[in-house]
Design a protein around this motif. Sequence first.
Motif, PDB file in Angstrom:
ATOM      1  N   GLU A 292      31.738  32.407  39.799  1.00 13.48           N
ATOM      2  CA  GLU A 292      33.174  32.738  39.910  1.00 13.48           C
ATOM      3  C   GLU A 292      33.576  32.734  41.390  1.00 13.48           C
ATOM      4  O   GLU A 292      34.099  33.706  41.934  1.00 13.48           O
ATOM      5  CB  GLU A 292      33.472  34.101  39.269  1.00 13.48           C
ATOM      6  CG  GLU A 292      33.015  34.229  37.829  1.00 13.48           C
ATOM      7  CD  GLU A 292      33.764  33.287  36.891  1.00 13.48           C
ATOM      8  OE1 GLU A 292      34.809  32.743  37.281  1.00 13.48           O
ATOM      9  OE2 GLU A 292      33.291  33.091  35.760  1.00 13.48           O
ATOM     10  N   ASP A 294      35.881  31.568  43.133  1.00 14.68           N
ATOM     11  CA  ASP A 294      37.260  31.768  43.597  1.00 14.68           C
ATOM     12  C   ASP A 294      37.666  33.234  43.538  1.00 14.68           C
ATOM     13  O   ASP A 294      38.784  33.581  43.931  1.00 14.68           O
ATOM     14  CB  ASP A 294      38.230  30.944  42.750  1.00 14.68           C
ATOM     15  CG  ASP A 294      38.239  31.371  41.288  1.00 14.68           C
ATOM     16  OD1 ASP A 294      37.138  31.538  40.724  1.00 14.68           O
ATOM     17  OD2 ASP A 294      39.321  31.544  40.715  1.00 14.68           O
ATOM     18  N   HIS A 295      36.776  34.094  43.062  1.00 11.80           N
ATOM     19  CA  HIS A 295      37.113  35.492  42.832  1.00 11.80           C
ATOM     20  C   HIS A 295      36.367  36.375  43.828  1.00 11.80           C
ATOM     21  O   HIS A 295      35.132  36.414  43.814  1.00 11.80           O
ATOM     22  CB  HIS A 295      36.733  35.878  41.403  1.00 11.80           C
ATOM     23  CG  HIS A 295      37.262  37.206  40.955  1.00 11.80           C
ATOM     24  ND1 HIS A 295      38.531  37.637  41.241  1.00 11.80           N
ATOM     25  CD2 HIS A 295      36.697  38.197  40.224  1.00 11.80           C
ATOM     26  CE1 HIS A 295      38.727  38.828  40.720  1.00 11.80           C
ATOM     27  NE2 HIS A 295      37.624  39.194  40.097  1.00 11.80           N
ATOM     28  N   THR A 340      32.895  27.595  39.527  1.00 10.02           N
ATOM     29  CA  THR A 340      34.135  28.166  39.013  1.00 10.02           C
ATOM     30  C   THR A 340      34.792  27.172  38.064  1.00 10.02           C
ATOM     31  O   THR A 340      34.493  25.972  38.094  1.00 10.02           O
ATOM     32  CB  THR A 340      35.118  28.509  40.155  1.00 10.02           C
ATOM     33  OG1 THR A 340      36.292  29.119  39.610  1.00 10.02           O
ATOM     34  CG2 THR A 340      35.532  27.263  40.930  1.00 10.02           C
ATOM     35  N   ASP A 580      40.412  44.001  33.207  1.00 13.30           N
ATOM     36  CA  ASP A 580      39.860  43.157  34.252  1.00 13.30           C
ATOM     37  C   ASP A 580      38.375  42.883  34.047  1.00 13.30           C
ATOM     38  O   ASP A 580      37.875  41.831  34.438  1.00 13.30           O
ATOM     39  CB  ASP A 580      40.074  43.801  35.626  1.00 13.30           C
ATOM     40  CG  ASP A 580      41.539  43.888  35.980  1.00 13.30           C
ATOM     41  OD1 ASP A 580      42.331  43.154  35.355  1.00 13.30           O
ATOM     42  OD2 ASP A 580      41.899  44.693  36.853  1.00 13.30           O
ATOM     43  N   ARG A 584      36.803  38.016  33.678  1.00 11.01           N
ATOM     44  CA  ARG A 584      36.027  37.130  34.528  1.00 11.01           C
ATOM     45  C   ARG A 584      34.581  37.029  34.093  1.00 11.01           C
ATOM     46  O   ARG A 584      33.881  38.029  34.063  1.00 11.01           O
ATOM     47  CB  ARG A 584      36.054  37.640  35.968  1.00 11.01           C
ATOM     48  CG  ARG A 584      37.298  37.280  36.727  1.00 11.01           C
ATOM     49  CD  ARG A 584      37.178  35.867  37.258  1.00 11.01           C
ATOM     50  NE  ARG A 584      38.377  35.486  37.971  1.00 11.01           N
ATOM     51  CZ  ARG A 584      38.492  34.351  38.624  1.00 11.01           C
ATOM     52  NH1 ARG A 584      37.509  33.498  38.639  1.00 11.01           N
ATOM     53  NH2 ARG A 584      39.606  34.047  39.255  1.00 11.01           N
ATOM     54  N   THR A 605      44.136  32.831  37.189  1.00 16.27           N
ATOM     55  CA  THR A 605      43.936  34.111  36.515  1.00 16.27           C
ATOM     56  C   THR A 605      44.051  33.955  35.004  1.00 16.27           C
ATOM     57  O   THR A 605      43.237  34.477  34.228  1.00 16.27           O
ATOM     58  CB  THR A 605      44.955  35.148  37.013  1.00 16.27           C
ATOM     59  OG1 THR A 605      44.861  35.248  38.432  1.00 16.27           O
ATOM     60  CG2 THR A 605      44.692  36.508  36.395  1.00 16.27           C
ATOM     61  N   GLN A 608      41.054  32.132  33.454  1.00 19.75           N
ATOM     62  CA  GLN A 608      39.857  32.959  33.417  1.00 19.75           C
ATOM     63  C   GLN A 608      39.944  33.997  32.309  1.00 19.75           C
ATOM     64  O   GLN A 608      38.926  34.448  31.783  1.00 19.75           O
ATOM     65  CB  GLN A 608      39.626  33.630  34.772  1.00 19.75           C
ATOM     66  CG  GLN A 608      39.209  32.673  35.870  1.00 19.75           C
ATOM     67  CD  GLN A 608      37.824  32.105  35.650  1.00 19.75           C
ATOM     68  OE1 GLN A 608      37.071  32.579  34.807  1.00 19.75           O
ATOM     69  NE2 GLN A 608      37.487  31.071  36.399  1.00 19.75           N
ATOM     70  N   THR A 675      47.643  29.549  42.088  1.00 19.92           N
ATOM     71  CA  THR A 675      46.863  30.724  42.460  1.00 19.92           C
ATOM     72  C   THR A 675      47.722  31.638  43.315  1.00 19.92           C
ATOM     73  O   THR A 675      48.802  31.260  43.770  1.00 19.92           O
ATOM     74  CB  THR A 675      45.570  30.335  43.206  1.00 19.92           C
ATOM     75  OG1 THR A 675      44.724  31.482  43.309  1.00 19.92           O
ATOM     76  CG2 THR A 675      45.848  29.794  44.593  1.00 19.92           C
ATOM     77  N   LYS A 679      45.528  34.216  48.174  1.00 24.25           N
ATOM     78  CA  LYS A 679      44.351  33.362  48.257  1.00 24.25           C
ATOM     79  C   LYS A 679      44.650  32.070  49.001  1.00 24.25           C
ATOM     80  O   LYS A 679      43.750  31.401  49.483  1.00 24.25           O
ATOM     81  CB  LYS A 679      43.825  33.041  46.846  1.00 24.25           C
ATOM     82  CG  LYS A 679      43.254  34.255  46.108  1.00 24.25           C
ATOM     83  CD  LYS A 679      42.715  33.837  44.759  1.00 24.25           C
ATOM     84  CE  LYS A 679      42.160  35.027  43.986  1.00 24.25           C
ATOM     85  NZ  LYS A 679      41.666  34.637  42.655  1.00 24.25           N
ATOM     86  N   ASP A 959      44.133  38.347  39.809  1.00 24.71           N
ATOM     87  CA  ASP A 959      42.952  39.064  39.319  1.00 24.71           C
ATOM     88  C   ASP A 959      42.194  39.676  40.477  1.00 24.71           C
ATOM     89  O   ASP A 959      42.488  39.440  41.617  1.00 24.71           O
ATOM     90  CB  ASP A 959      42.037  38.108  38.522  1.00 24.71           C
ATOM     91  CG  ASP A 959      41.644  36.876  39.306  1.00 24.71           C
ATOM     92  OD1 ASP A 959      41.931  36.833  40.522  1.00 24.71           O
ATOM     93  OD2 ASP A 959      41.055  35.964  38.704  1.00 24.71           O
TER      94      ASP A 959
END
Length: 959
Positions: A292, A294-295, A340, A580, A584, A605, A608, A675, A679, A959
């Motif tokens: 993951e 990008d998180h 991801t 939450d 993810r 978000t 996911q 996004t 970010k 997220d």
Amino acid sequence: MPLTKENLQSVITIAQTVLGRMPDKSKVTTALIAEKVAMAAALISPEGLDEMDERAATDELVRRFSSWIGQDSTLQNQDGHIAWLDASRQKDWRYWQRYREWSERKMSTAAVDALDRSTNIILSNLEDPKRTGAWDRRGLVVGHVQSGKTGNYTGLVCKAADAGYKIIIVLAGLHNNLRTQTQIRLEEGFLGYETSGIREMGRIIGVGEIDSDAKMQPNCATLRSDNGDFNTKLSNHLAISPEERPWLFVVKKNKTVLERLLKWIKNRVADATDSTGRKFVSNLPLLLIDDEADHASVDTGEQLFDAEGMPDEDHQPKAINSRIRKILHSFAKSAYVGYTATPFANIFIHRRSATLDEGLDIFPSAFITNLAAPSNYIGPARVFGLRSTDGRSGGLPLTGPIDDHVDKSGAGWMPVKHKKEHVPMHDGRDSVPPSLIKAVHAFILACAGRACRGQRGEHSSMLIHVTRYTNVQYEVYQQVQGLIGRMAQRVKRQIDHEELLSDLRELWETDFIRKSIEIQERAPDLMGSSTIATWDEILPEIPNVLNDIDVRMINGTAKDALDYSEQEGVGLKVIAIGGDKLARGLTLEGLCTSYFVRTTKMYDTLMQMGRWFGYRPGYVDLCRLYTTTDLIEWFEHIADASEELREEFDAMAASGGTPRDYGLKVQSHSVLMVTSPLKMRSAKSLQLSFSGQLLETVALHSTPSVLDRNLAATNTLIREMGAPTETSPRRTRNGAPTEWTGSFVWTDVPGEIVADFFSSYSTHPLARKVNSSMLADFIKSMNSEGELTSWTVVLVSGGDGASYTFDNGIRVEHMLKRTADRDKNDHYSIGRLLSPRDEAIDLHEPEWRAALDITLRAWKPDPARQKDGSPPKNPEIPSGVAVRQVRGMGAPGVAKPAPERGLLLLYPLDPAKAEADLFDGWTAPVIAFGASFPSSNSGQKVEYKVDHLIWEQEYGAAD
């Protein structure tokens, strides 16, 4: 007598091995599979198989041998890289060999072969761990949501260990349950044993059952327990020497944990110091896998750059990003691979961002690999379909729209905006809304239906995702637990149970049976020979299901992830309530039913949160998604946007593009919700370019005043363009004539006239990508660079609608038909506007052929991008990406670059053919348009102003 799950799996493996040795796989029929299943069963059990087990084994093998695998594509930058991976390096790779054999127990041989090829490409783009000197490679692997990314990086870990990587760190999400789930998966696929203590082996599992040679068992510095993350006690006693077997670390993306790991590396592993006094590891090659990616991994702070583009070295990145980079910077030999399904935040990382302490940021400068999926993967395209000129097509009938979670005032059980103190009440009572009761009923029936198909021992899950607040989740948990308890008591005691059973029967017979038959007809590749049970077969299963259901809050503890493994062979039936923690990475095994009302509209978000994508062997028809019409529309939108971006990616890979090229393309993409601006480090504005893109209006106004304004803008454009250049244009395509009967073409139309049209035209706010005023600004900006100055404009006819006469006597004999989405009653919503052939109308035959050649070179069949599971045929017309490339960049020997050539397609839609009561007496054309922009290197952009507050109000929280 039914076989145990383990013995049944052995039967499947033996039969698959025998069938897999046949040179001609086309001769593998259902009858032959059944024959080999019976043969294998006789080897395992003298009594053979009972009828249900035989059908289950045969169905599984039919699915495996009928599936096909897509082709991956890769963008790569070979600067400083030395090619190294060949067949000689792969001899005697024992970690990979045992993982391959173990994978073949669960997957088709073709799928494992594809995994082998895929991980070879990824590994080859990393550096040889035996290469001397310092080196650094950073890449990104993009898969589909819930498509098997963990299995892919487990294979990569095995091969990396075989090749000589000594330290392997896997960053596994932000919460304990995901870290533990990942630890368990890597124990099964890489370690071969359960972790009970550092340097202490527990039970042999997974690949260890194939080869448990103690000489090759990897070391592991983390455990599967709730407190098994890298901790202080462990770090004080752990030392690593280079001659040892590889070490695995599975850690959370947590500031404290990463800081602890970093200090241990500096104090216990580092063996050298650079000129600044910084300690680093010179002799041990590192592979860091960022799940993951990008998180939490992306630096959301805004680093400054000087006029030459050099980064501010005193910039302080956010905590987790900083620690990840410092860990990488602590090794002279390091490789970083992010995984991801939503890569946009990673693409927005500045490629030159760097600081003294952290080194380079984690932009995937070396490569980006786009993973294809097997044909049994159920992704957005299969669930929601894809756009076509007849509306959306291909989606499976699995969704059920809901609206009773709120009342007419916007309050109710779960309002869109609620606080953490909210107490969910329906009609003033402490109860769930009828739609959630129906969803629970659907889950009960799905479990019963699976039992009737021989899947009694498989896990089955239901997802309830309605709030991010733990306190509110607890209230929902209490309500659902009470609901299940009352149902179980009513059925068990046979008191007041008739109404419940009647409701279940009605849902089964009017919904499940009907849709199962429909899915069997539309997607036989997903169903095999699965049959739908009668109510008389379902009824006896209901009491068992109700007694087995466990309602659980998912709060981030490891126990949530462990329950599946503890119930192996019995089958856990769980209703998971969370927010939450469920959004993810965490896999809900056997997910059958989803109830989802979260409101974010950000591409990454939302994707996911789509836990319902994945694999549903033999029970896809029993799955249901209950969500709002608004969210269904957003998922449809991102299914289309995902296809568009992957098509762009394949075209770039075919033309030798690099990760930087893709980064620039995504950064200028006009899907504004990809996004969070945090970010993107672009809190004040987005710089958008429409070069190389096709924009088409699929959300249109339906009020007469706006329709009249748009019709007037079209008439003004027609008057200013003068007489048409062509009427009913003819083109040669593959040697045969193609005609646009009744259409009109104008060529060499000045860009300022087209810009004026866009300035006068009113696009609908829900036309997310198409903003007419921004298009006008973009054209004017490009005109200043000498581009988009000469347009071809086409007024398209040839439908089955009524006639209409525009200004200058231009008469369209047949307006076009585009059916309205009847679920959208506040605007005219259609599927696709353009017919695929229209975008190339301005290309001559040699240009058209050049575009088709580009299309065929870039074409990668990927089942996840198909609306059905059948292998796709080679394209017979050029893709829009190739058409725009040839128009703007030219093609050797057939076309010169012509970035001044824009294409505007005007579509007069007949409101009488929309099949919806939307237009309040309006009978004139509804003017829709498609704008095809040639590819360009000018870099011109237009600015879209946005701030965090407006973004969150429009698209929801990140997220």
